[in-house]
Motif scaffolding. Structure first.
Motif, short mmCIF file in Angstrom:
data_model
loop_
_atom_site.label_atom_id
_atom_site.label_comp_id
_atom_site.label_asym_id
_atom_site.label_seq_id
_atom_site.Cartn_x
_atom_site.Cartn_y
_atom_site.Cartn_z
N ALA A 165 0.84 -1.19 0.00
CA ALA A 165 0.00 0.00 0.00
C ALA A 165 0.88 1.24 0.00
O ALA A 165 1.88 1.29 0.70
N GLN A 166 0.48 2.24 -0.77
CA GLN A 166 1.32 3.42 -0.93
C GLN A 166 0.85 4.56 -0.04
O GLN A 166 -0.32 4.96 -0.09
N ASP A 167 1.72 5.08 0.80
CA ASP A 167 1.46 6.28 1.56
C ASP A 167 1.86 7.49 0.72
O ASP A 167 2.26 7.37 -0.43
N ALA A 168 1.75 8.68 1.32
CA ALA A 168 2.15 9.90 0.62
C ALA A 168 3.62 9.85 0.24
O ALA A 168 4.44 9.28 0.96
N ASP A 169 3.94 10.44 -0.89
CA ASP A 169 5.32 10.47 -1.37
C ASP A 169 6.20 11.22 -0.36
O ASP A 169 5.89 12.35 0.04
N ARG A 170 7.34 10.60 0.02
CA ARG A 170 8.23 11.21 1.01
C ARG A 170 9.45 11.88 0.39
O ARG A 170 10.37 12.28 1.11
N THR A 171 9.49 12.01 -0.92
CA THR A 171 10.64 12.64 -1.57
C THR A 171 10.90 14.02 -0.97
O THR A 171 10.01 14.86 -0.89
N GLY A 172 12.14 14.23 -0.52
CA GLY A 172 12.52 15.50 0.07
C GLY A 172 12.27 15.59 1.57
O GLY A 172 12.68 16.58 2.19
N ASP A 173 11.62 14.59 2.15
CA ASP A 173 11.37 14.61 3.60
C ASP A 173 12.66 14.39 4.38
O ASP A 173 13.61 13.75 3.91
N ASP A 211 29.13 -4.80 26.87
CA ASP A 211 27.98 -4.22 26.18
C ASP A 211 27.64 -2.87 26.80
O ASP A 211 28.06 -2.56 27.92
N ASN A 212 26.85 -2.08 26.07
CA ASN A 212 26.46 -0.79 26.59
C ASN A 212 25.12 -0.37 25.99
O ASN A 212 24.80 -0.72 24.85
N ILE A 213 24.33 0.36 26.78
CA ILE A 213 23.10 0.97 26.29
C ILE A 213 23.28 2.48 26.37
O ILE A 213 23.67 3.01 27.42
N THR A 214 23.02 3.16 25.25
CA THR A 214 23.32 4.58 25.16
C THR A 214 22.27 5.28 24.30
O THR A 214 21.68 4.66 23.40
N PRO A 215 22.02 6.57 24.52
CA PRO A 215 21.12 7.31 23.62
C PRO A 215 21.81 7.63 22.30
O PRO A 215 23.01 7.94 22.27
N THR A 216 21.08 7.54 21.22
CA THR A 216 21.60 7.91 19.90
C THR A 216 20.53 8.71 19.15
O THR A 216 19.35 8.72 19.53
N ALA A 217 20.96 9.36 18.09
CA ALA A 217 20.04 10.07 17.21
C ALA A 217 20.46 9.81 15.78
O ALA A 217 21.62 9.50 15.49
N SER A 218 19.51 9.92 14.88
CA SER A 218 19.83 9.80 13.46
C SER A 218 19.07 10.85 12.67
O SER A 218 18.02 11.35 13.12
N ILE A 219 19.61 11.19 11.53
CA ILE A 219 18.93 12.09 10.60
C ILE A 219 18.96 11.45 9.22
O ILE A 219 19.99 10.89 8.80
N GLU A 220 17.83 11.50 8.54
CA GLU A 220 17.65 10.77 7.29
C GLU A 220 17.00 11.68 6.26
O GLU A 220 16.06 12.42 6.57
N TYR A 221 17.51 11.62 5.04
CA TYR A 221 16.96 12.40 3.94
C TYR A 221 16.44 11.46 2.85
O TYR A 221 17.17 10.56 2.40
N PHE A 222 15.19 11.68 2.44
CA PHE A 222 14.58 10.83 1.42
C PHE A 222 14.87 11.39 0.04
O PHE A 222 14.34 12.45 -0.35
N ILE A 223 15.71 10.69 -0.70
CA ILE A 223 16.03 11.06 -2.08
C ILE A 223 14.82 10.84 -2.97
O ILE A 223 14.57 11.60 -3.91
N ASN A 278 10.75 8.42 -2.78
CA ASN A 278 9.81 7.83 -1.84
C ASN A 278 10.36 6.59 -1.15
O ASN A 278 10.06 6.33 0.01
N ASN A 279 11.19 5.83 -1.86
CA ASN A 279 11.66 4.55 -1.33
C ASN A 279 13.14 4.51 -1.00
O ASN A 279 13.59 3.53 -0.40
N PHE A 280 13.90 5.54 -1.37
CA PHE A 280 15.34 5.53 -1.10
C PHE A 280 15.72 6.73 -0.24
O PHE A 280 15.26 7.84 -0.45
N SER A 281 16.61 6.46 0.74
CA SER A 281 17.04 7.52 1.65
C SER A 281 18.50 7.30 2.04
O SER A 281 19.06 6.21 1.86
#
Length: 226
Positions: free
Chosen positions: A22-30, A66-78, A80-83
């Motif tokens: 099922a297709q959601d809204a296009d995420r290009t540029g998100d 082992d360790n548990i730590t906070p992390t963050a990520s940033i993602e750019y959608f080239i 709808n399906n690739f980022s």
């Protein structure tokens, strides 16, 4: 490698699911930002002794904590399906002895920055459900890597873990809550990367060991899409 087979199976499943997705809204540029709790689960095993002027005990071996730590990520959608995604975080680890080094802390409180960039393929599996797979280069940066309390009484004064390039494989899923821009993320990465630990006494290198790290990095948290 089991990890590679698991991720290959995930890729095959996504490829089968894609035509009927099922297709959601296009995420290009998100842009998507994620804030995560992350478990970093390295190996730390010695796989080779480069040189030993110290006299390591027979059957010397190590393991990393082992360790548990906070992390963050940033993602750019080239599209709808690739980022493209990069992560930010610091993880702290000890290296402890086993076998002939049992009971000795070898490296103390080493700080790791796992600089990573992955290219990801997403599938709109159902409204608001977006599994993905990814892969990309990684560079492990170590700092504050000191000789452990178990070996400093033996005359070792410093330890240095080498920064190294490697590869990360990735799979996970994002859950979106309607059109709010808010959601939940689950993510798993497997890194294939080593390090060389060099130990010195008053400025003179006394032994060096190659270590397999290959950590699993498992994360869960929230995402925000803009």
């Amino acid at each position: 490698m089991k990890a590679s087979l698991y991720l290959a199976a995930a890729a095959a499943s996504l490829a089968v699911a894609a035509p009927a997705a099922a297709q959601d809204a296009d995420r290009t540029g998100d842009i998507q930002v994620r804030v995560l709790a992350t478990a970093v689960l390295p190996d730390g095993e010695i796989n080779n002794v480069d040189f030993d002027d110290f006299g390591l005990p027979a059957n010397s071996q190590t393991e990393a904590s082992d360790n548990i730590t906070p992390t963050a990520s940033i993602e750019y959608f080239i599209s709808n399906n690739f980022s493209l995604e990069t992560i930010a975080g610091v993880s702290q680890h000890d290296v402890d002895g086993v076998g002939g080094l049992a009971g000795l802390e070898v490296v103390s409180d080493a700080q790791l920055i796992p600089a990573t960039l992955t290219a990801k393929y997403h599938v709109d599996l159902a409204p608001g459900v977006k599994p993905y797979i990814g892969a990309g280069p990684a560079y492990f940066i170590w700092f504050n890597d000191d000789a452990g309390a178990g070996i400093t009484p033996l005359g070792v004064t410093d330890a240095d873990l080498s920064n190294e390039f490697g590869v990360a494989l990735q799979a996970g899923v994002d859950f979106a809550f309607a059109d709010s821009g808010f959601g939940i993320s689950l993510d798993a990465k497997r890194y294939f990367i080593d390090t060389t630990a060099t130990f010195s006494a008053n400025g003179t290198d006394v032994f060096a060991t190659d270590h397999t790290l290959d950590p699993w990095v498992l994360s869960a948290g929230v995402n925000f899409t803009f």
